[in-house]
Design a protein around this motif. Sequence first.
Motif, PDB file in Angstrom:
ATOM      1  N   ILE A 217      52.633  28.059  43.111  1.00 52.64           N
ATOM      2  CA  ILE A 217      51.703  29.040  42.547  1.00 52.64           C
ATOM      3  C   ILE A 217      50.823  28.397  41.483  1.00 52.64           C
ATOM      4  CG2 ILE A 217      51.473  31.210  41.299  1.00 52.64           C
ATOM      5  CD1 ILE A 217      52.404  31.573  44.148  1.00 52.64           C
ATOM      6  N   MET A 218      51.407  27.587  40.605  1.00 48.77           N
ATOM      7  CA  MET A 218      50.592  26.923  39.595  1.00 48.77           C
ATOM      8  C   MET A 218      49.563  26.004  40.246  1.00 48.77           C
ATOM      9  SD  MET A 218      51.566  24.492  36.323  1.00 48.77           S
ATOM     10  CE  MET A 218      52.397  25.738  35.338  1.00 48.77           C
ATOM     11  N   THR A 219      49.959  25.295  41.271  1.00 47.26           N
ATOM     12  CA  THR A 219      49.022  24.431  41.996  1.00 47.26           C
ATOM     13  C   THR A 219      47.837  25.230  42.512  1.00 47.26           C
ATOM     14  OG1 THR A 219      50.699  22.815  42.662  1.00 47.26           O
ATOM     15  CG2 THR A 219      48.744  22.984  44.049  1.00 47.26           C
ATOM     16  N   GLY A 220      48.121  26.373  43.144  1.00 45.43           N
ATOM     17  CA  GLY A 220      47.053  27.208  43.669  1.00 45.43           C
ATOM     18  C   GLY A 220      46.147  27.741  42.578  1.00 45.43           C
ATOM     19  N   CYS A 221      46.755  28.165  41.463  1.00 42.48           N
ATOM     20  CA  CYS A 221      45.961  28.693  40.350  1.00 42.48           C
ATOM     21  C   CYS A 221      44.995  27.650  39.809  1.00 42.48           C
ATOM     22  CB  CYS A 221      46.885  29.156  39.228  1.00 42.48           C
ATOM     23  SG  CYS A 221      47.795  30.676  39.576  1.00 42.48           S
ATOM     24  N   ILE A 222      45.508  26.467  39.526  1.00 42.58           N
ATOM     25  CA  ILE A 222      44.654  25.420  38.971  1.00 42.58           C
ATOM     26  C   ILE A 222      43.552  25.059  39.961  1.00 42.58           C
ATOM     27  CG2 ILE A 222      44.571  23.053  38.114  1.00 42.58           C
ATOM     28  CD1 ILE A 222      47.524  23.413  37.277  1.00 42.58           C
ATOM     29  N   ALA A 223      43.929  24.905  41.239  1.00 42.22           N
ATOM     30  CA  ALA A 223      42.948  24.545  42.262  1.00 42.22           C
ATOM     31  C   ALA A 223      41.857  25.605  42.375  1.00 42.22           C
ATOM     32  CB  ALA A 223      43.645  24.355  43.606  1.00 42.22           C
ATOM     33  N   GLY A 224      42.245  26.888  42.292  1.00 42.22           N
ATOM     34  CA  GLY A 224      41.258  27.958  42.380  1.00 42.22           C
ATOM     35  C   GLY A 224      40.311  27.964  41.197  1.00 42.22           C
ATOM     36  N   LEU A 225      40.845  27.771  40.006  1.00 38.13           N
ATOM     37  CA  LEU A 225      40.001  27.751  38.810  1.00 38.13           C
ATOM     38  C   LEU A 225      39.022  26.579  38.843  1.00 38.13           C
ATOM     39  CD1 LEU A 225      42.774  28.707  36.252  1.00 38.13           C
ATOM     40  CD2 LEU A 225      40.725  30.069  36.747  1.00 38.13           C
ATOM     41  N   LEU A 226      39.453  25.450  39.388  1.00 40.27           N
ATOM     42  CA  LEU A 226      38.561  24.291  39.481  1.00 40.27           C
ATOM     43  C   LEU A 226      37.558  24.438  40.622  1.00 40.27           C
ATOM     44  CD1 LEU A 226      41.002  21.320  38.753  1.00 40.27           C
ATOM     45  CD2 LEU A 226      39.576  22.620  37.160  1.00 40.27           C
ATOM     46  N   GLU A 227      37.979  25.013  41.734  1.00 42.27           N
ATOM     47  CA  GLU A 227      37.085  25.218  42.877  1.00 42.27           C
ATOM     48  C   GLU A 227      35.875  26.065  42.473  1.00 42.27           C
ATOM     49  OE1 GLU A 227      35.603  25.207  46.842  1.00 42.27           O
ATOM     50  OE2 GLU A 227      37.182  23.988  45.917  1.00 42.27           O
ATOM     51  N   HIS A 228      36.106  27.056  41.628  1.00 38.86           N
ATOM     52  CA  HIS A 228      35.043  27.984  41.241  1.00 38.86           C
ATOM     53  C   HIS A 228      34.527  27.708  39.830  1.00 38.86           C
ATOM     54  CE1 HIS A 228      35.709  30.311  44.888  1.00 38.86           C
ATOM     55  NE2 HIS A 228      37.007  30.174  44.663  1.00 38.86           N
ATOM     56  N   HIS A 229      34.703  26.482  39.381  1.00 35.74           N
ATOM     57  CA  HIS A 229      34.397  26.086  38.005  1.00 35.74           C
ATOM     58  C   HIS A 229      32.964  26.417  37.600  1.00 35.74           C
ATOM     59  CE1 HIS A 229      35.001  23.573  34.401  1.00 35.74           C
ATOM     60  NE2 HIS A 229      33.819  23.026  34.643  1.00 35.74           N
ATOM     61  N   GLU A 230      31.998  26.000  38.412  1.00 39.76           N
ATOM     62  CA  GLU A 230      30.588  26.175  38.046  1.00 39.76           C
ATOM     63  C   GLU A 230      30.210  27.656  37.989  1.00 39.76           C
ATOM     64  OE1 GLU A 230      31.075  22.111  39.942  1.00 39.76           O
ATOM     65  OE2 GLU A 230      31.758  24.160  40.366  1.00 39.76           O
ATOM     66  N   ALA A 231      30.700  28.447  38.935  1.00 43.70           N
ATOM     67  CA  ALA A 231      30.375  29.873  38.968  1.00 43.70           C
ATOM     68  C   ALA A 231      31.045  30.620  37.817  1.00 43.70           C
ATOM     69  CB  ALA A 231      30.803  30.473  40.304  1.00 43.70           C
ATOM     70  N   LEU A 232      32.270  30.242  37.494  1.00 42.75           N
ATOM     71  CA  LEU A 232      32.969  30.895  36.390  1.00 42.75           C
ATOM     72  C   LEU A 232      32.226  30.726  35.067  1.00 42.75           C
ATOM     73  CD1 LEU A 232      36.701  29.995  37.189  1.00 42.75           C
ATOM     74  CD2 LEU A 232      35.714  32.291  37.152  1.00 42.75           C
ATOM     75  N   ALA A 233      31.482  29.642  34.941  1.00 40.60           N
ATOM     76  CA  ALA A 233      30.769  29.396  33.687  1.00 40.60           C
ATOM     77  C   ALA A 233      29.829  30.534  33.335  1.00 40.60           C
ATOM     78  CB  ALA A 233      30.004  28.079  33.767  1.00 40.60           C
ATOM     79  N   ALA A 234      29.153  31.114  34.317  1.00 37.87           N
ATOM     80  CA  ALA A 234      28.209  32.190  34.022  1.00 37.87           C
ATOM     81  C   ALA A 234      28.907  33.387  33.396  1.00 37.87           C
ATOM     82  CB  ALA A 234      27.493  32.615  35.304  1.00 37.87           C
ATOM     83  N   ILE A 235      30.087  33.714  33.883  1.00 32.38           N
ATOM     84  CA  ILE A 235      30.835  34.870  33.377  1.00 32.38           C
ATOM     85  C   ILE A 235      31.509  34.549  32.055  1.00 32.38           C
ATOM     86  CG2 ILE A 235      32.823  36.371  33.850  1.00 32.38           C
ATOM     87  CD1 ILE A 235      32.123  36.113  36.842  1.00 32.38           C
ATOM     88  N   MET A 236      32.038  33.340  31.934  1.00 30.41           N
ATOM     89  CA  MET A 236      32.827  32.973  30.757  1.00 30.41           C
ATOM     90  C   MET A 236      31.988  32.394  29.622  1.00 30.41           C
ATOM     91  SD  MET A 236      36.281  31.363  32.341  1.00 30.41           S
ATOM     92  CE  MET A 236      37.428  32.377  33.282  1.00 30.41           C
ATOM     93  N   ALA A 237      30.797  31.924  29.929  1.00 31.58           N
ATOM     94  CA  ALA A 237      29.892  31.349  28.919  1.00 31.58           C
ATOM     95  C   ALA A 237      28.522  31.988  29.138  1.00 31.58           C
ATOM     96  CB  ALA A 237      29.837  29.834  29.061  1.00 31.58           C
TER      97      ALA A 237
END
Length: 442
Positions: free
Chosen positions: A274-294
């Motif tokens: 589960i941790m592997t999947g979580c980290i991989a998902g957060l990194l896969e969507h890294h650029e898109a997450l920036a708009a929401i988080m920053a």
Amino acid sequence: MNKLTATASSIRKRLGARERVRILFGDQLNLARGKYVPVSESQKGHARMCVGNFAVTYDRTLVAAPGGGLLDGLPDMEAVFDPLDLRQSWENDTQIVLADLRFKGEPFALCGRSALKRAIEGWRAIGLEPMIGIEMEAYIFQRGPDGGWVPYDTPGAFVYGTGPFSDPAGLIEDIWVCADECNLPIESINAEYDAPQFELTLRFADALKAVDDAFLFRQMAREILYKRGYLLSFLPKPFADKAGSGLHFNISFNDTNGNNIFANDAADGKPGEIMTGCIAGLLEHHEALAAIMAPLTNSYARLQPASLSGYWANWGFDHRAVTVRVSAEIGKAARIEHRMADCASSPYFAVAAALQAALLGVSKGYALPPPETNDGLETINTDRHTPHTLGDALEALDADIALKVAVGAPIVDNFIAIKREEVKILEGKSVDEQIAYYLHFI
């Protein structure tokens, strides 16, 4: 007692205490919107407000954003709440209730709290309960000789500083006392790397409670200090020559027996499934997450290489120069820490996006890149990073269909439209002009 306080006290004595309820919801600009109503009115469990709350920028520019109702006559939505679920306020004779939003009898697609609830339900569907701990960073300003805002004077402050050299006016004590009275559970507060910056950390809890607490704590702390003549600002980069201010999410999951499924991942030296999947998902969507988080133009002054801010799409064990840090703690405290966000982001929207990205990683089996073992400052094991501007981050979010659908296409499309207008408003403005645009709201 100052004149204003004395006047308010006099009015209360003449008329008797008049209890009221402050109905609040968080919008996508991370503004605490709502209204005061008498306790008797709150028993209805709902209040009507204009859907146009989701059609404006910070400077009240109206935007024909999807779902914001500007081209549909600006109709009403309903803020719906449990009238028995009232919370103690930091204001006299006032209680607070947090509302979900509904529109035409259905959950409102632009409601961040509802988006978070959907993300939580996605994890519950696979038998896991998301647990969140939230760390906030902020600077304190005071009035200067000309009446403008200048940094709070703390010449003896240092990182992990406590006491009067870090806080000569006792502002943190005021926040602490008020948080305790309002049942907003603090884990720790200390001076941060640069003065007058502070780190304010709340105790971890189930995801909805943790985010509700953080939303209210931020509002409480800002209002308490403002009444004392200070401005607590969560701007990501208010000073070019000082460290930026972030918002860190500590994430773990409990199984149906209440056990932390990450308990032994760090001890084993490798993340579990589960941790592997979580980290991989957060990194896969890294650029898109920036708009929401920053979500500010100012956010990208903070998101820079060698800034320990979540710029690079990398992860590592107990490594603060990465975006996803696996804590060295094991057992109940085991967790991953996502370090990209800043406090301009709505915690509802941002945590919903983080949980959905993590769940995508688990469900789709994204490949996990190797951990960062370099210094993360001058030598990095990836060339992927957050976009360099808010405009570019919005483009990345718009193009990330999987994340958009998971979080909710209507809420994402509305957010993108509002923020694109914000980019236009601030185009060509100086750094100081951009900071002035945001300062009183963030």
